[in-house]
Write a protein that holds these residues in place. Structure first.
Motif, short mmCIF file in Angstrom:
data_model
loop_
_atom_site.label_atom_id
_atom_site.label_comp_id
_atom_site.label_asym_id
_atom_site.label_seq_id
_atom_site.Cartn_x
_atom_site.Cartn_y
_atom_site.Cartn_z
N MET B 1 0.70 -0.99 -0.08
CA MET B 1 -0.04 -0.09 0.00
C MET B 1 0.89 1.31 0.20
O MET B 1 1.92 1.32 0.74
CB MET B 1 -1.18 -0.12 1.31
CG MET B 1 -0.34 -0.12 2.60
SD MET B 1 -1.41 0.01 3.92
CE MET B 1 -1.73 -2.04 4.07
N ALA B 2 0.43 2.13 -0.73
CA ALA B 2 1.20 3.27 -0.90
C ALA B 2 1.07 4.41 0.21
O ALA B 2 2.06 4.86 0.74
CB ALA B 2 0.87 4.13 -2.30
N GLU B 3 -0.17 4.70 0.72
CA GLU B 3 -0.26 5.78 1.50
C GLU B 3 -0.81 4.95 3.11
O GLU B 3 -1.37 3.87 2.88
CB GLU B 3 -1.39 6.79 1.13
CG GLU B 3 -1.28 7.27 -0.32
CD GLU B 3 -0.07 8.11 -0.16
OE1 GLU B 3 0.06 8.95 0.86
OE2 GLU B 3 0.83 8.66 -1.31
N LEU B 4 -0.64 5.58 4.28
CA LEU B 4 -1.23 5.12 5.52
C LEU B 4 -2.58 5.60 5.49
O LEU B 4 -3.01 6.91 5.26
CB LEU B 4 -0.63 5.43 6.44
CG LEU B 4 0.86 4.52 6.84
CD1 LEU B 4 1.52 5.43 7.89
CD2 LEU B 4 0.30 3.24 6.95
N ALA B 5 -3.71 4.77 6.10
CA ALA B 5 -4.80 5.23 6.38
C ALA B 5 -5.36 4.70 7.73
O ALA B 5 -4.73 3.58 8.09
CB ALA B 5 -5.80 4.80 5.09
N ALA B 6 -6.09 5.21 8.34
CA ALA B 6 -6.95 4.95 9.64
C ALA B 6 -8.18 5.06 9.75
O ALA B 6 -8.69 5.96 9.28
CB ALA B 6 -5.94 5.53 10.66
N VAL B 7 -8.80 4.35 10.52
CA VAL B 7 -10.17 4.60 10.92
C VAL B 7 -10.14 5.59 12.24
O VAL B 7 -9.67 5.43 13.17
CB VAL B 7 -10.81 3.33 11.57
CG1 VAL B 7 -12.40 3.60 12.01
CG2 VAL B 7 -10.69 2.11 10.58
N VAL B 8 -10.91 6.69 11.59
CA VAL B 8 -11.03 7.79 12.66
C VAL B 8 -12.48 8.00 13.24
O VAL B 8 -12.49 9.10 14.20
CB VAL B 8 -10.51 9.27 12.19
CG1 VAL B 8 -9.00 9.10 11.68
CG2 VAL B 8 -11.58 9.70 11.03
N GLY B 9 -13.40 7.37 12.81
CA GLY B 9 -14.79 7.53 13.45
C GLY B 9 -15.27 6.17 13.04
O GLY B 9 -15.53 5.77 12.02
#
Lengths: 163, 387
Positions: B1-9
């Motif tokens: 995966m290129a970019e980091l993502a997170a659950v924020v809600g």
């Protein structure tokens, strides 16, 4: 006239769906076979597996099946469930047994009823045979077979069913 | 995966038999609003909406996404609907995450739902087919013979499913959102419940629920805009296989094993039982817990039931890898949302925000969903730790 303003929370709004089924060449041959009282499968040229009902291709190998194979109407119970609730739209009365049966000569199961037996006697590996409607009632449908009934043959080793 | 993502809600509705106070639009908006509030955001902060639900026949509303656009605040924004049968809640979250990881969108709202009270899923799954006798008796009728084959192969005792059904309903008592709150649940109560599709008893099957689940998934650069601890997405995987082919392994499907291997590799998981603190796994019929313990590599083939019986998957028994602390699909089943609830509950655990059903100190968790004839799989691993 007084006006009732309580919330309307549910209204029946039925959908009716009629559709036309294009069987394709392989399933057409299967359905024509049923009209003659015969189960017709097709062999995969890649892995030699015999499919019934033939759907025209082997999903494992991704190739077309071509060679028709006439199958026995004797079969082996691969697994089963005893169902205690009705099927929506089907008048069948519970409890009834739905089994995955593998016809002799095939490498895949289809579902059908098991009858003429005690429900508690049905088992994986059991030998069964199709009970057909009278020939005059045969049409292009699996319903030509009313159910499968146990026959007096030795059980098949579960590991060998459909091999 | 290129970019980091997170659950924020994260936003859920209370799951229950009938939500007669809201339409489908009201139901999805409630979950979405809860997720936005949780993320400290508003509709304008969202770049795109990814919606999921199971087959349209389940409510009889064809293409509901067309009319849900305004309810989900996406007039003029990209809106996509995902469908992969029962696994759809999971694959919808993964599509949403992928859009952020790819850099296409910075912040995505994802929502999934089912309003089972508006139609009849058993009917929708039992339609006659022209080349088959009309004997398809819902999902239970399909899965019961596969469970029977698992019981034969493994030699597991008859009450493993009863134990799972009891354990998950006990977990549900800790979760205010769960549909079933059976205060006096016991193994005897499950065993005495009526047989539906032998060997599946009434209390070994999931309920029919109304409900929706939603998450906001943000790019690394925007994670700080939201007040809650982020649940970092460490891996995502989806696999599928045909429903029927000669020699298909139905008890322990190849697609499930491949999907797990992929997501574990991405997240650096070598021993799932040891490396994961908990898991939310799609178990709609009790016996699928031991079956998936094996499919997901928590136990060797044929031995998943031993973990269940030893209490390894039980929060109440202090197990080392609790499964379905929320009560799972066995306690709440708005079908289209059920996969996303697994993913969201995994995220709640790693941000230490699961309330009474929190696994103490959970850092890394698995969310899992499956659908169709156990042929679609979706999994993600989330972690409190930024990769």
């Amino acid at each position: 006239m007084s006006e009732d303003k309580t919330g309307i929370t549910m209204m029946d709004a039925p959908i009716y769906l009629d559709y036309n089924f294009t069987a394709g060449s392989a399933t057409s041959r299967f359905l024509h076979g049923l009209k003659q009282g015969v189960l017709i499968g097709q062999r995969c040229p890649g892995c030699d597996a015999v499919y019934v009902p033939a759907r025209g291709s082997c999903a494992r190998c991704g190739v077309a099946t071509g060679e028709d194979v006439v199958l026995s109407d004797k079969a082996t119970v691969e697994s089963f469930t005893i169902v205690y609730i009705p099927i929506p739209g089907n008048p069948i009365k519970p409890p009834y047994i739905i089994a995955n049966v593998v016809p002799d000569g095939a490498n895949i199961s289809f579902i059908h009823l098991i009858s003429e037996c005690n429900n508690e006697d049905v088992r994986i590996g059991q030998r069964v045979q199709a009970v057909w409607k009278p020939e005059s009632e045969w049409t292009y449908a699996m319903d030509n077979i009313i159910y499968f009934k146990p026959i007096d043959e030795a059980d098949i080793d579960p590991e060998q069913i459909g091999r | 995966m290129a970019e980091l993502a997170a659950v924020v809600g994260i936003g859920q509705t209370k799951y229950q038999t009938k939500r007669i106070d809201v339409s489908i639009a009201g139901l999805v908006r409630e979950a979405a609003r809860n997720a936005l509030d949780d993320a400290g955001l508003d509709w304008d902060d969202i770049d795109a909406v990814i919606l999921g639900k199971a087959p349209d026949m389940f409510e009889g509303v064809v293409m509901p996404e067309l009319y849900l656009t305004d309810a989900l605040g996406c007039n003029g924004k990209p809106m996509l609907r995902v469908h992969t049968a029962g696994s759809v809640g999971g694959s919808t979250a993964i599509v949403a995450a992928s859009y952020v990881q790819s850099g296409v969108f910075k912040r995505v709202l994802t929502v999934s739902f089912e309003k089972q009270s508006e139609s009849n899923a058993m009917w929708a799954l039992s339609n006659p087919q022209p080349f088959s006798p009309h004997l398809n008796a819902g999902a239970g009728g399909y899965f019961a013979p596969i469970i029977r084959e698992y019981m034969r192969r493994s030699g597991a005792p008859y009450d493993v499913g009863i134990k799972v059904a009891t354990k998950d309903r006990k977990h549900a008592l800790r979760n205010p959102n769960a549909h079933l709150h059976l205060e006096d649940i016991s193994m005897a109560m499950v065993e005495e419940s009526p047989m539906l599709w032998d060997p599946i008893r009434f209390l070994e099957a999931c309920p029919s629920s109304d409900g929706a689940c939603s998450m906001v998934i943000a790019h690394e650069s925007l994670v700080g805009d939201s007040p809650r601890a982020p649940a970092w997405i460490r891996g995502t995987a989806v696999r599928s296989e045909p429903t029927m082919y000669a020699g298909r392994e139905e008890v322990n499907p190849q697609a499930g094993r491949d999907c797990a291997a992929d997501v574990y590799k991405q997240a650096g998981i070598s021993d799932p039982r040891k490396d994961l603190d908990c898991a939310e796994v799609y178990v709609p019929f009790s016996w699928y817990e031991p079956m998936w313990l094996e499919n997901l590599g928590f136990a060797p083939e044929g031995e998943g039931w031993k973990l269940t019986m030893e209490g390894v998957t039980s929060l109440d028994e202090g197990g080392d890898t609790p499964w379905n602390c929320s009560g799972g699909v066995l306690s709440s089943n708005p079908i289209g949302a059920s996969g996303m609830i697994r993913f969201a509950e995994a995220a709640l655990q790693v941000r230490n925000d699961a309330g009474e059903h929190q696994v103490e100190g959970a850092k890394t968790a698995l969310g899992h969903a499956y659908g169709g004839g156990a042929q679609f799989f979706a999994m993600w691993i989330v972690s409190a730790d930024k990769p």
